[in-house]
Design a protein around this motif. Sequence first.
Motif, PDB file in Angstrom:
ATOM      1  N   PHE A   1       0.867  -1.265   0.074  1.00  0.00           N
ATOM      2  CA  PHE A   1      -0.225  -0.015   0.091  1.00  0.00           C
ATOM      3  C   PHE A   1       0.849   1.268  -0.057  1.00  0.00           C
ATOM      4  CE2 PHE A   1      -3.242  -2.921   1.458  1.00  0.00           C
ATOM      5  CZ  PHE A   1      -4.316  -2.598   0.720  1.00  0.00           C
ATOM      6  N   SER A   2       2.083   1.174   0.252  1.00  0.00           N
ATOM      7  CA  SER A   2       2.962   2.385   0.241  1.00  0.00           C
ATOM      8  C   SER A   2       3.318   2.782  -1.139  1.00  0.00           C
ATOM      9  CB  SER A   2       4.110   2.328   1.089  1.00  0.00           C
ATOM     10  OG  SER A   2       4.962   1.261   0.567  1.00  0.00           O
ATOM     11  N   LYS A   3       3.335   1.703  -2.038  1.00  0.00           N
ATOM     12  CA  LYS A   3       3.758   1.825  -3.547  1.00  0.00           C
ATOM     13  C   LYS A   3       2.421   2.511  -4.310  1.00  0.00           C
ATOM     14  CE  LYS A   3       7.006  -1.977  -3.423  1.00  0.00           C
ATOM     15  NZ  LYS A   3       6.675  -3.316  -3.239  1.00  0.00           N
ATOM     16  N   GLU A   4       2.831   2.906  -5.454  1.00  0.00           N
ATOM     17  CA  GLU A   4       1.960   3.358  -6.586  1.00  0.00           C
ATOM     18  C   GLU A   4       1.111   2.144  -7.040  1.00  0.00           C
ATOM     19  OE1 GLU A   4       1.163   6.963  -7.680  1.00  0.00           O
ATOM     20  OE2 GLU A   4       2.226   7.043  -5.624  1.00  0.00           O
ATOM     21  N   GLY A   5       0.083   2.263  -7.770  1.00  0.00           N
ATOM     22  CA  GLY A   5      -0.496   1.280  -8.429  1.00  0.00           C
ATOM     23  C   GLY A   5      -1.384   0.282  -7.601  1.00  0.00           C
ATOM     24  N   VAL A   6      -2.011   0.670  -6.593  1.00  0.00           N
ATOM     25  CA  VAL A   6      -2.626  -0.148  -5.713  1.00  0.00           C
ATOM     26  C   VAL A   6      -4.089  -0.522  -6.721  1.00  0.00           C
ATOM     27  CG1 VAL A   6      -4.066  -0.369  -3.659  1.00  0.00           C
ATOM     28  CG2 VAL A   6      -1.828   0.735  -3.574  1.00  0.00           C
ATOM     29  N   ALA A   7      -4.513  -1.791  -6.452  1.00  0.00           N
ATOM     30  CA  ALA A   7      -5.835  -2.118  -7.300  1.00  0.00           C
ATOM     31  C   ALA A   7      -7.127  -1.396  -6.646  1.00  0.00           C
ATOM     32  CB  ALA A   7      -5.920  -3.750  -7.341  1.00  0.00           C
ATOM     33  N   THR A   8      -7.795  -0.804  -7.571  1.00  0.00           N
ATOM     34  CA  THR A   8      -8.840  -0.108  -7.348  1.00  0.00           C
ATOM     35  C   THR A   8      -9.610  -0.476  -6.412  1.00  0.00           C
ATOM     36  OG1 THR A   8      -9.874  -0.522  -9.532  1.00  0.00           O
ATOM     37  CG2 THR A   8      -9.292   1.626  -9.011  1.00  0.00           C
ATOM     38  N   HIS A   9      -9.984  -1.689  -6.044  1.00  0.00           N
ATOM     39  CA  HIS A   9     -11.023  -2.328  -5.237  1.00  0.00           C
ATOM     40  C   HIS A   9     -10.323  -2.589  -3.915  1.00  0.00           C
ATOM     41  CE1 HIS A   9      -8.871  -5.769  -6.901  1.00  0.00           C
ATOM     42  NE2 HIS A   9      -9.266  -6.615  -5.656  1.00  0.00           N
ATOM     43  N   LEU A  10      -8.981  -2.380  -3.958  1.00  0.00           N
ATOM     44  CA  LEU A  10      -8.460  -2.469  -2.867  1.00  0.00           C
ATOM     45  C   LEU A  10      -7.919  -0.981  -2.136  1.00  0.00           C
ATOM     46  CD1 LEU A  10      -5.627  -5.410  -3.308  1.00  0.00           C
ATOM     47  CD2 LEU A  10      -8.010  -5.543  -1.947  1.00  0.00           C
ATOM     48  N   GLU A  11      -8.165   0.101  -2.701  1.00  0.00           N
ATOM     49  CA  GLU A  11      -7.738   1.538  -2.506  1.00  0.00           C
ATOM     50  C   GLU A  11      -8.159   1.742  -1.130  1.00  0.00           C
ATOM     51  OE1 GLU A  11      -8.700   4.242  -5.455  1.00  0.00           O
ATOM     52  OE2 GLU A  11      -6.646   3.934  -6.253  1.00  0.00           O
ATOM     53  N   GLN A  12      -9.634   1.471  -0.957  1.00  0.00           N
ATOM     54  CA  GLN A  12     -10.010   1.745   0.597  1.00  0.00           C
ATOM     55  C   GLN A  12      -9.392   1.408   1.657  1.00  0.00           C
ATOM     56  OE1 GLN A  12     -13.317  -0.506   1.844  1.00  0.00           O
ATOM     57  NE2 GLN A  12     -13.040  -1.936   0.076  1.00  0.00           N
ATOM     58  N   TYR A  13      -8.383   0.442   1.596  1.00  0.00           N
ATOM     59  CA  TYR A  13      -7.789   0.204   2.659  1.00  0.00           C
ATOM     60  C   TYR A  13      -6.272   0.866   2.786  1.00  0.00           C
ATOM     61  CZ  TYR A  13     -10.599  -3.960   2.625  1.00  0.00           C
ATOM     62  OH  TYR A  13     -11.792  -4.757   2.372  1.00  0.00           O
ATOM     63  N   ALA A  14      -5.992   1.592   1.694  1.00  0.00           N
ATOM     64  CA  ALA A  14      -4.691   2.238   1.625  1.00  0.00           C
ATOM     65  C   ALA A  14      -4.405   3.237   2.755  1.00  0.00           C
ATOM     66  CB  ALA A  14      -4.533   2.949   0.254  1.00  0.00           C
ATOM     67  N   THR A  15      -5.457   3.849   2.973  1.00  0.00           N
ATOM     68  CA  THR A  15      -5.287   5.050   4.054  1.00  0.00           C
ATOM     69  C   THR A  15      -4.831   4.427   5.355  1.00  0.00           C
ATOM     70  OG1 THR A  15      -7.496   5.058   4.262  1.00  0.00           O
ATOM     71  CG2 THR A  15      -6.603   7.015   3.276  1.00  0.00           C
ATOM     72  N   MET A  16      -5.499   3.368   5.678  1.00  0.00           N
ATOM     73  CA  MET A  16      -5.121   2.560   6.900  1.00  0.00           C
ATOM     74  C   MET A  16      -3.520   2.217   7.102  1.00  0.00           C
ATOM     75  SD  MET A  16      -7.663  -0.107   8.141  1.00  0.00           S
ATOM     76  CE  MET A  16      -7.564  -1.080   9.532  1.00  0.00           C
ATOM     77  N   PHE A  17      -3.177   1.686   6.109  1.00  0.00           N
ATOM     78  CA  PHE A  17      -1.930   1.111   6.214  1.00  0.00           C
ATOM     79  C   PHE A  17      -0.826   2.236   6.018  1.00  0.00           C
ATOM     80  CE2 PHE A  17      -4.064  -2.478   5.072  1.00  0.00           C
ATOM     81  CZ  PHE A  17      -3.898  -3.414   6.270  1.00  0.00           C
ATOM     82  N   GLN A  18      -1.121   3.496   5.122  1.00  0.00           N
ATOM     83  CA  GLN A  18      -0.358   4.427   4.925  1.00  0.00           C
ATOM     84  C   GLN A  18      -0.278   5.240   6.366  1.00  0.00           C
ATOM     85  OE1 GLN A  18      -2.196   6.595   1.910  1.00  0.00           O
ATOM     86  NE2 GLN A  18      -1.483   5.020   0.327  1.00  0.00           N
ATOM     87  N   TYR A  19      -1.313   5.378   7.115  1.00  0.00           N
ATOM     88  CA  TYR A  19      -1.399   5.945   8.385  1.00  0.00           C
ATOM     89  C   TYR A  19      -0.507   5.397   9.450  1.00  0.00           C
ATOM     90  CZ  TYR A  19      -2.349   7.340  13.086  1.00  0.00           C
ATOM     91  OH  TYR A  19      -2.373   7.745  14.357  1.00  0.00           O
ATOM     92  N   PHE A  20      -0.509   3.885   9.299  1.00  0.00           N
ATOM     93  CA  PHE A  20       0.419   3.197  10.370  1.00  0.00           C
ATOM     94  C   PHE A  20       1.731   3.364  10.119  1.00  0.00           C
ATOM     95  CE2 PHE A  20      -3.320   0.042  10.717  1.00  0.00           C
ATOM     96  CZ  PHE A  20      -3.813   0.565  11.573  1.00  0.00           C
TER      97      PHE A  20
END
Lengths: 169, 145
Positions: free
Chosen positions: B30-49
């Motif tokens: 999740f810290s990299k670019e190109g996260v699959a669109t249906h997984l994007e909702q989780y990205a903020t969580m892991f970026q925050y951690f």
Amino acid sequence: MQQVEFLNVVMPFKDKLFRLAKRLLVSTEEAEDATQEILIKLWSKNSSFEKYKNVEAFAMTMTKNFCLDRLKSKQAGNLKLVHSNYQEKGSLLQNQIEAKDSVSWVERIMDELPEQQKMVLQLRDVEEYDYDEISEMLDMQPTAVRVALSRARKTVREKLVQKHNYGIG
Amino acid sequence: MESDKIEKIIEKYFEATSTVAEEETLRNYFSKEGVATHLEQYATMFQYFSTAKEEKFTKQVPLETITSVTKKGFNFKWLSIAAAGLLMFGIYFGKMYKEQQDAEYAYQETKKAMNLLAQNFSRGTEKVAYLNQFEETKQKIYNGK
């Protein structure tokens, strides 16, 4: 134990103590004070360091207990109140900027979690301890840790989705 | 393919059965670019951690306070207790010594006064001796008659 030696032991995890304190106490100043106090307490106990096989876990437990005590005490209750007032009455512009920054949503969602879930989530997802360490630090059963963690993660996901939809609509 | 694997890990993640290594994979993904669109909702969580981990305890004060509060403060504390103790002993013994001196003085004075009295008294008895002389003479005169 000499001071230099003590600092060498403490340095690697002092940031972790601070982050846990901040997670629980919310305010940075409070957390800094708490961390400072914990370090001083540790220093005064350093002659009995050998007794604890894991100083880091011991320090974490101390931080947890210290912060929970703080939260229980009236003094911290007042501070917390001041803080939440500030958050709600914060300037509109700042709110808008923060709202855009969805990473900070996660922080606010985590603030709303019960203390135990907060701590478990912090120790696991931010500090990356394994379950045994967490159960030792928080004095919980390993299964209880897993349950709390799963609940916390799901709550964060749920609220994040809610906020996300609200933001779009 | 990769997103399949990630999805599986996410499922385990929310059940809290994933390992530390698997969670590391998630954070990296999740810290990299190109996260699959249906997984994007989780990205903020892991970026925050990941960002939350960056926070450091910057306050430098403890290093000095550790020494001053625990080491010097410790000595001062005991020093003050010792000083207070010494003061109390000093007052106690000083008072005792003074009392003793007072008593000694009073004793000497009384002794002096007693001596004076005794002296005068003995002088008085000497004079009384003359009375005897008078009596004797008187007897002599009567008997001589």
